[in-house]
Design a protein around this motif. Structure first.
Motif, PDB file in Angstrom:
ATOM      1  N   TYR A 172       0.790  -1.219   0.000  1.00 22.86           N
ATOM      2  CA  TYR A 172       0.000   0.000   0.000  1.00 22.86           C
ATOM      3  C   TYR A 172       0.829   1.280   0.000  1.00 22.86           C
ATOM      4  CZ  TYR A 172      -3.899  -3.113   1.023  1.00 22.86           C
ATOM      5  OH  TYR A 172      -4.847  -4.104   0.951  1.00 22.86           O
ATOM      6  N   HIS A 173       2.099   1.223  -0.407  1.00 17.43           N
ATOM      7  CA  HIS A 173       2.848   2.463  -0.523  1.00 17.43           C
ATOM      8  C   HIS A 173       2.639   3.063  -1.919  1.00 17.43           C
ATOM      9  CE1 HIS A 173       6.193   0.336  -2.639  1.00 17.43           C
ATOM     10  NE2 HIS A 173       5.920  -0.644  -1.795  1.00 17.43           N
ATOM     11  N   ASP A 174       2.878   4.358  -2.026  1.00 15.28           N
ATOM     12  CA  ASP A 174       2.497   5.102  -3.227  1.00 15.28           C
ATOM     13  C   ASP A 174       3.163   4.598  -4.503  1.00 15.28           C
ATOM     14  OD1 ASP A 174       1.030   6.608  -1.472  1.00 15.28           O
ATOM     15  OD2 ASP A 174       1.845   8.544  -2.079  1.00 15.28           O
ATOM     16  N   GLN A 175       4.355   4.015  -4.374  1.00 15.88           N
ATOM     17  CA  GLN A 175       5.079   3.567  -5.567  1.00 15.88           C
ATOM     18  C   GLN A 175       4.356   2.453  -6.322  1.00 15.88           C
ATOM     19  OE1 GLN A 175       9.535   3.146  -5.035  1.00 15.88           O
ATOM     20  NE2 GLN A 175       8.884   3.211  -2.908  1.00 15.88           N
TER      21      GLN A 175
ATOM     22  N   MET B 249       0.774   1.636  -5.926  1.00 10.83           N
ATOM     23  CA  MET B 249      -0.693   1.698  -5.935  1.00 10.83           C
ATOM     24  C   MET B 249      -1.217   2.290  -7.246  1.00 10.83           C
ATOM     25  SD  MET B 249      -1.758   2.503  -2.025  1.00 10.83           S
ATOM     26  CE  MET B 249      -3.440   1.989  -2.353  1.00 10.83           C
ATOM     27  N   TRP B 250      -0.933   1.568  -8.332  1.00  8.24           N
ATOM     28  CA  TRP B 250      -1.294   2.022  -9.669  1.00  8.24           C
ATOM     29  C   TRP B 250      -1.873   0.867 -10.478  1.00  8.24           C
ATOM     30  CZ3 TRP B 250      -0.774   7.194 -10.729  1.00  8.24           C
ATOM     31  CH2 TRP B 250       0.000   7.930  -9.816  1.00  8.24           C
TER      32      TRP B 250
ATOM     33  N   ALA C  88      -3.993   6.020 -10.220  1.00  5.07           N
ATOM     34  CA  ALA C  88      -3.832   5.622  -8.827  1.00  5.07           C
ATOM     35  C   ALA C  88      -5.058   4.838  -8.375  1.00  5.07           C
ATOM     36  CB  ALA C  88      -3.644   6.852  -7.954  1.00  5.07           C
TER      37      ALA C  88
ATOM     38  N   SER D 195      -5.985   4.619  -5.253  1.00  2.00           N
ATOM     39  CA  SER D 195      -6.470   5.221  -4.017  1.00  2.00           C
ATOM     40  C   SER D 195      -6.367   6.728  -4.141  1.00  2.00           C
ATOM     41  CB  SER D 195      -5.637   4.752  -2.814  1.00  2.00           C
ATOM     42  OG  SER D 195      -5.956   5.503  -1.651  1.00  2.00           O
TER      43      SER D 195
ATOM     44  N   VAL E  20      -2.691   9.402  -3.443  1.00  4.58           N
ATOM     45  CA  VAL E  20      -1.394   8.930  -3.931  1.00  4.58           C
ATOM     46  C   VAL E  20      -0.695  10.092  -4.648  1.00  4.58           C
ATOM     47  CG1 VAL E  20      -0.243   7.365  -5.556  1.00  4.58           C
ATOM     48  CG2 VAL E  20      -2.134   6.534  -4.134  1.00  4.58           C
TER      49      VAL E  20
END
Length: 433
Positions: free
Chosen positions: A144-147, A149-150, A165, A167, A170
């Motif tokens: 669930y880290h931004d890198q 979540m795509w 994204a 979520s 992000v």
């Protein structure tokens, strides 16, 4: 209103959404199923109803709930004070055992979650390579880290599509560092390296794609990926948060005969306690501080309670006959479910490896699911109906928003337990029909 419904109403007053984790609301029920106790392969809800557990903490309790070996190890550490944020002899013992068990591991580090493990692996790959881009595979889950979540902004199954994204919140622009291609497409792996090879720090994937049920990689796909990552100096990262210990003590990399540069371990590695691991080649791991300049630290990294639990669990996985038992149960469940659906004319494909499996309603039994786009063609409504009926008949399936997903059993199960579970599932299938 029963006790479970009352508890959910109360929880919503102080917990956001009434849960501690977004996916704990089971869409088949419209609420979480609260459990008051668990033992072996069984759980009991707040109304005292007993269910056979085919979620098993999303795979974390591979040994079963309340395993006595894990409990004894935890109690031993608690009796000694469980000093947090210090090193003990247990850390090196577990690290050594993991390096003996998993092919790629020469050095390891401990973290708390799979999200942390993949985040640190990607940072390390960028530090070592001096590159920014990451190759990832459509639908594979890496936390669930931004890198990571795509997802594809348009139709599934495309080469390097525009990404969106998955979520709110992000950070924008991170998708510019990602190259996404479909799973099990060696031709597109070739194309991606031809176009981006000199820019790719890492290629990260689930070596067995359990997060869409159970999708196995083809030999050509894996061989192409290993060959081209080596050729281009790209770190090959196996995210084995879910696949570790599932079918072999050396995980998917041992089972498939492909050794990555780095890997993550999670869920089962902690024996039901919050432990994850990342590690790999010695020369890469030595880039971490204090030896190198890539940071990895945290107060709760390698908490003594979870390290003790992990040590007991990994020792149990290494015992003679452990995986003979796992594969026998897997065979019984796989063929039992296939027979139940076939006898009732229910269109469904079941795929399994080791202690996890996927059920794809609406996909013919003889049609193998090989990637995310194919998995998404499943019948979501039928899946949720079956989960609800299974729970009503005493078997717990967890739901992940109606998406195709993984289920599984624990080693505490016996052949008789599995026979009982299949009888309950047969009743659910009859009602579904």
């Amino acid at each position: 209103m029963n006790n479970v419904q009352r508890q959910f109403a109360q929880a919503q007053q102080s917990l956001a959404g009434g849960v501690s984790s977004s996916t704990r609301v089971n869409q088949a029920l419209g609420h979480p199923l609260y459990f008051s106790r668990a033992d072996g392969c069984r759980v009991w809800d707040l109304d005292g109803r007993e269910l056979i557990d085919l979620c098993c903490s999303h795979g974390a309790t591979l040994l079963g709930h309340g395993d006595p070996r894990v409990r004894a190890a935890v109690e031993s550490v608690l009796a000694r004070g469980a000093a947090c944020s210090y090193e003990s002899e247990l850390h090196a013992e577990l690290a050594e055992l993991l390096c003996q068990s998993v092919p790629c591991l020469e050095l390891v580090r401990f973290t708390g979650s799979g999200t942390e493990a993949t985040m640190h692996c990607l940072r390390l790959a960028r530090a070592v390579s001096g590159r920014q881009k990451i190759m990832r595979f459509e639908g594979n889950f890496h936390g669930y880290h931004d890198q990571v979540m795509w997802a594809a902004a348009g139709e599934a199954g495309q080469f390097a599509p525009p990404l969106k994204a998955i979520s709110a919140g992000v950070a924008t622009g991170l998708d510019g560092h990602l190259v996404q291609i479909p799973y099990n497409r060696p031709d597109l792996v070739e194309r991606a390296f031809a176009q981006f090879g000199g820019e790719l720090a890492a290629a990260i994937l689930e070596p067995v794609y359990y997060n869409a049920g159970c999708i196995l990689p083809t030999a050509e796909f894996m061989q192409t990926l290993r060959r081209l990552t080596e050729k281009h100096g790209t770190m090959l990262i196996f995210d084995e948060v879910l696949s570790a210990f599932r079918m072999d003590v050396g995980g998917a990399q041992q089972y498939l005969g492909v050794t990555p540069d780095l890997c993550t371990l999670g869920k089962a590695v902690g024996g039901g306690y919050p432990l994850s691991v990342f590690g790999g080649r010695r020369d890469l791991m030595q880039r971490l501080m204090p030896m190198g300049d890539c940071q990895h630290s945290g107060t709760y990294n390698g908490h003594p309670v979870v390290v003790a639990a992990g040590l007991a669990a990994v020792r149990a996985y290494r015992e003679a006959g452990f995986y003979i038992h796992i594969h026998a149960l897997s065979h019984q469940l796989l063929h039992g479910l296939r027979s139940i659906f076939a006898q009732r004319g229910i269109v469904a494909r079941v795929q399994a490896l080791g202690a996890r499996l996927g059920i794809y309603f609406g996909i013919p039994a003889d049609q193998e699911v090989t990637n995310n786009a194919e998995a998404q063609r499943h019948d979501r409504d039928k899946l949720l109906q079956f989960y609800k009926l299974a729970i009503e008949n005493g078997v717990y399936f967890h739901d992940y928003g109606g998406a195709p997903c993984h289920h599984g059993f624990c080693a505490a199960m016996t052949a008789d337990d599995m026979t009982e579970a299949l009888a309950r599932l047969e009743a659910a299938a009859q009602q579904l029909q």
